[in-house]
Design an enzyme around this catalytic site. Structure first.
Site, mmCIF file in Angstrom:
data_model
loop_
_atom_site.group_PDB
_atom_site.id
_atom_site.type_symbol
_atom_site.label_atom_id
_atom_site.label_comp_id
_atom_site.label_asym_id
_atom_site.label_seq_id
_atom_site.Cartn_x
_atom_site.Cartn_y
_atom_site.Cartn_z
ATOM 1 C CB SER A 150 -0.311 -0.780 -8.426
ATOM 2 O OG SER A 150 -0.983 0.026 -7.511
ATOM 3 C CG HIS A 192 0.694 -5.083 -10.429
ATOM 4 N ND1 HIS A 192 1.134 -4.149 -11.333
ATOM 5 C CD2 HIS A 192 -0.379 -4.520 -9.815
ATOM 6 C CE1 HIS A 192 0.366 -3.066 -11.256
ATOM 7 N NE2 HIS A 192 -0.555 -3.282 -10.353
ATOM 8 C CD GLU A 214 3.355 -4.772 -14.428
ATOM 9 O OE1 GLU A 214 3.610 -4.059 -15.393
ATOM 10 O OE2 GLU A 214 3.243 -4.314 -13.268
ATOM 11 C CG ASN A 265 0.950 1.687 -12.994
ATOM 12 O OD1 ASN A 265 0.086 1.930 -13.845
ATOM 13 N ND2 ASN A 265 0.669 1.099 -11.843
HETATM 14 P P1 NAI Z 1 -9.617 -1.371 -1.683
HETATM 15 O O1 NAI Z 1 -9.566 -0.183 -0.834
HETATM 16 O O2 NAI Z 1 -10.775 -1.565 -2.618
HETATM 17 O O3 NAI Z 1 -9.537 -2.674 -0.766
HETATM 18 C C1 NAI Z 1 -8.594 -2.845 0.261
HETATM 19 C C2 NAI Z 1 -9.199 -3.796 1.268
HETATM 20 O O4 NAI Z 1 -8.217 -4.163 2.196
HETATM 21 C C3 NAI Z 1 -10.348 -3.173 2.075
HETATM 22 O O5 NAI Z 1 -11.473 -4.037 2.006
HETATM 23 C C4 NAI Z 1 -9.787 -3.067 3.482
HETATM 24 O O6 NAI Z 1 -10.781 -3.261 4.478
HETATM 25 C C5 NAI Z 1 -8.785 -4.188 3.492
HETATM 26 N N1 NAI Z 1 -7.695 -4.019 4.472
HETATM 27 C C6 NAI Z 1 -7.001 -2.903 4.765
HETATM 28 N N2 NAI Z 1 -6.029 -3.190 5.644
HETATM 29 C C7 NAI Z 1 -6.109 -4.515 5.919
HETATM 30 C C8 NAI Z 1 -5.380 -5.411 6.735
HETATM 31 N N3 NAI Z 1 -4.355 -4.998 7.469
HETATM 32 N N4 NAI Z 1 -5.757 -6.709 6.746
HETATM 33 C C9 NAI Z 1 -6.785 -7.147 6.018
HETATM 34 N N5 NAI Z 1 -7.534 -6.339 5.225
HETATM 35 C C10 NAI Z 1 -7.176 -5.048 5.174
HETATM 36 O O7 NAI Z 1 -8.233 -1.401 -2.493
HETATM 37 P P2 NAI Z 1 -7.901 -2.101 -3.887
HETATM 38 O O8 NAI Z 1 -8.184 -1.140 -4.966
HETATM 39 O O9 NAI Z 1 -8.508 -3.439 -3.937
HETATM 40 O O10 NAI Z 1 -6.312 -2.210 -3.786
HETATM 41 C C11 NAI Z 1 -5.685 -3.181 -3.017
HETATM 42 C C12 NAI Z 1 -4.230 -3.305 -3.427
HETATM 43 O O11 NAI Z 1 -4.158 -3.599 -4.830
HETATM 44 C C13 NAI Z 1 -3.408 -2.036 -3.223
HETATM 45 O O12 NAI Z 1 -2.108 -2.412 -2.871
HETATM 46 C C14 NAI Z 1 -3.437 -1.396 -4.606
HETATM 47 O O13 NAI Z 1 -2.353 -0.561 -4.840
HETATM 48 C C15 NAI Z 1 -3.379 -2.619 -5.500
HETATM 49 N N6 NAI Z 1 -3.914 -2.460 -6.846
HETATM 50 C C16 NAI Z 1 -5.050 -1.740 -7.082
HETATM 51 C C17 NAI Z 1 -5.547 -1.620 -8.378
HETATM 52 C C18 NAI Z 1 -6.788 -0.850 -8.639
HETATM 53 O O14 NAI Z 1 -7.032 -0.490 -9.818
HETATM 54 N N7 NAI Z 1 -7.629 -0.586 -7.655
HETATM 55 C C19 NAI Z 1 -4.867 -2.253 -9.505
HETATM 56 C C20 NAI Z 1 -3.739 -3.069 -9.149
HETATM 57 C C21 NAI Z 1 -3.273 -3.123 -7.863
#
Ligand code: NAI
Length: 510
Positions: A123, A144, A156, A194
């Site tokens: 994001s 996105h 997006e 954003n």
């Molecule tokens: P989260 O922290 O809930 O989940 C991330 C997951 O990725 C975790 O389960 C972790 O164990 C896993 N992980 C970390 N490194 C890894 C790797 N090298 N290989 C495989 N798995 C790995 O994070 P979330 O909120 O789901 O965000 C994920 C992505 O989505 C980020 O880039 C964030 O910026 C983006 N995003 C988040 C939003 C939100 O509202 N939470 C909205 C839109 C995009």
């Protein structure tokens, strides 16, 4: 260009909040989905959580038991990245860290086939920067989704410098086939939502910092007058101040400190205090057990006015005379008066006018009106249940009660705010439209996609550019110029594209 067929295997990397939701969306659209996470057991747990979510949909009659079973049968938790070899589309949703994402894509390149499309759900990180680490950056794009992915319609489709336009089109068509509302944008800080949404929070924070109103008052005005589903403070409390502040800081830094995006000391203080919003029990509001949201006081007024004189064209407030008549108030319309905009209502010697961006004090002095009360912009004056009013400091109190009686006669609550230029709704809408105009000018996205992004991604009642056109681009520009004049800040500079459209007489939307 065609969407990816449902036979295409989708690999989802990262099974946290976003990865889980995205896996559900892809599986519901008919794709076999392989889900992988660095934490052992996390992918399987995410699929179990999807099963629970689907059971909820079955209970609500939104999905049949057979559809649930078919969706679950398409989801597979795998242990290693190497298991994604058969994927034709990979969606990365791991931690928001450039180096982690770069390493991951470099590894993925050696695993998937030559035709596989690689996407990131980042994001805030530049898609161009992520793609710089791979051998074939043309097949990498941003996809996105918004949180929660199964519910939020917006996606997006973000093109980095090297992204092949055909890949972006395939992703666009695929997202649409999945029932989403995709928009295209260039990889620039904050993408569309954003970036363009920043003033929604920033102007609310500015108004509180200037003590023009309290958070509950501004929330009520933006909701009940502006038509927004939530006001800025309750929304920041929901998002979490740590997250919202971090996004503002990252966009501010990415635009080399542009004052448009300047973070707020008020929000910084909340973060420092650990008052992160709902999740920590306190933010602008108190969510601890037993705590109640303070009621927003409604201003009490004098008697219903007998007679109102309308002088000139009320512009966006043109519905008011008809509403007043329907409420039993005698309305006399004076034919002469200025043609556009600065029409006013006169009641018992008090001039009541829609804010044009100047404070009541400035306008009263410049226009020579001693008894002047301003009211704020409303999305729809018939439907608004609250109207904000203001007057110059030191004005007689009965000017306010007289003006307020106009709106209470229409059954609306009235909130009095301090004499801040542009008030709350006009100031917010003008700054949202300004940011949207700059995004269009810079080729981040087209006007239609910017408006779609803001209505589908953050549920605005109207796209900022459509809203600006509805009230008049010249009016928006005048409000911005008034704000820039008073604050003397570059933050309020009007977008060059906005000015160009006004001079040319052209529009953002046909
Ligand atoms: P989260 O922290 O809930 O989940 C991330 C997951 O990725 C975790 O389960 C972790 O164990 C896993 N992980 C970390 N490194 C890894 C790797 N090298 N290989 C495989 N798995 C790995 O994070 P979330 O909120 O789901 O965000 C994920 C992505 O989505 C980020 O880039 C964030 O910026 C983006 N995003 C988040 C939003 C939100 O509202 N939470 C909205 C839109 C995009």
């Amino acid at each position: 260009m065609l969407p990816l067929p449902p036979t295409t295997i989708v690999g989802v990397v990262g099974s946290g909040a976003m990865g889980q939701g995205i896996a559900q969306v892809a599986a519901q659209a008919g794709h076999p989905v392989l889900l992988v996470d660095a934490r052992p057991g996390a992918a399987a747990a995410a699929i179990a959580a999807i099963a629970t979510a689907l059971n909820g949909l079955v209970d609500k009659g939104k999905c049949t038991a057979a559809e649930r079973d078919a969706t679950l049968a398409r989801l597979t938790a795998v242990d290693a990245l190497a298991d994604l070899a058969p994927a034709g589309l990979v969606i990365e949703a791991v931690v928001e860290d450039l180096e982690v994402k770069r390493r991951l894509f470099a590894e993925l390149e050696g695993i998937v086939g030559p035709d596989a499309i690689l996407t990131t759900n980042t994001s805030s990180i530049s898609v161009t920067a992520i793609a710089a680490g791979v051998a074939r950056p043309e097949r990498l794009a941003g996809l996105h989704f918004f949180n929660p992915a199964p519910l939020m319609a917006l996606v997006e489709i973000v093109s980095g410098l090297a992204t092949d336009p055909a890949i972006a089109t395939t992703l666009f068509d695929t997202a649409r086939a999945w029932g989403k509302s995709p928009v295209r944008c260039r990889s620039t800080p904050g993408f569309i939502v954003n970036r363009v949404a920043r003033p929604f929070y920033a102007e609310g924070l500015r108004l509180v910092q200037e003590q023009a109103a309290d958070p509950a008052g501004i929330d009520a005005i933006l909701r009940e007058s502006g038509g927004f589903r939530m006001g800025p403070f309750e929304l920041m409390d929901l998002i979490g101040h740590d997250v919202n502040f971090a996004v503002t800081r990252s966009v501010h830094a990415a635009y080399f400190g542009d004052p448009r995006f300047q973070p707020s000391l008020i929000q910084q203080e909340l973060v420092e205090a650990g008052r992160l919003g709902r999740k920590s029990g306190r933010g602008f509001y108190d969510y601890r057990p037993g705590a109640e949201r303070p009621p927003v006081p409604a201003f009490t007024t004098g008697a219903q006015p007998d007679r109102v004189v309308v002088r000139g064209d009320l512009g966006p407030a043109a519905a008011l005379p008809g509403l007043l008549r329907a409420a039993g108030v005698a309305v006399e319309e004076e034919a002469e008066g200025q043609a556009d905009g600065p029409g006013v209502l006169v009641v018992d010697g008090v001039t009541v006018a829609l804010t044009d961006g100047r404070s009541a004090g400035q306008r009263a002095a410049e226009d020579g009106i001693a008894a002047l009360v301003l009211f704020d912009l409303a999305l729809d004056y018939a439907k608004a249940t609250r109207i904000a009013i203001t007057t110059r400091n030191g004005a007689p109190y009965d000017h306010l009660t007289t003006a307020a009686s106009l709106f209470t006669a229409l059954g609306k609550a009235v909130t009095v705010i301090d004499d801040a230029p542009g008030m709350a709704v006009l100031r917010t809408v003008a700054m949202l439209a300004n940011e949207a105009a700059d995004a269009v000018m810079q080729g981040v996205a087209c006007a239609a996609d910017v408006d779609t992004a803001m209505t589908k991604g953050v549920n605005y009642p109207l796209g900022p550019l459509a809203w600006a056109e509805r009230i008049g681009l010249a009016r928006v520009c005048r409000a911005l110029d008034a704000l820039a004049h008073v604050y003397g800040e570059d933050r309020y500079r009007a977008s060059a594209l906005l000015r160009r459209k006004i001079w040319e007489g052209t529009r953002f939307h046909d």
